[in-house]
Write a protein that holds these residues in place. Sequence first.
Motif: not given
Length: 112
Positions: A8, A12, A76
């Motif tokens: 994750t 980003l 995202v």
Amino acid sequence: MPTILLLTISNLFMTAAWYWHLKGGMNKPLFAVILISWGIAFVEYCFAVPANRIGFAHGWSAGQLKIAQEAIALIVFGGFMVTVLGEPLHWRHLAAFLCIIAAVGFLFVGRS
């Protein structure tokens, strides 16, 4: 799970590396944008490589790691698209995301 958290964070940074210049950076020279994006992508690799190594060491296959990364990337990017680029979500985005989630499910079914 550390793999999901690291993937994750990685996503980003990669989303920022690929798309930051679309909002307010279009007047910058392309070469400068590429160099800045490479710098951001370096940080992304510092999270992606350990995420994949940890996941693989814990029994994830390469396919499982990739499809999990793609699902995370869509989440995202969806957030980035709405909050940074100001683009709305449509039912097509949800339908496409559900297809990716189904792919995740297919690769993880029967995984011990």
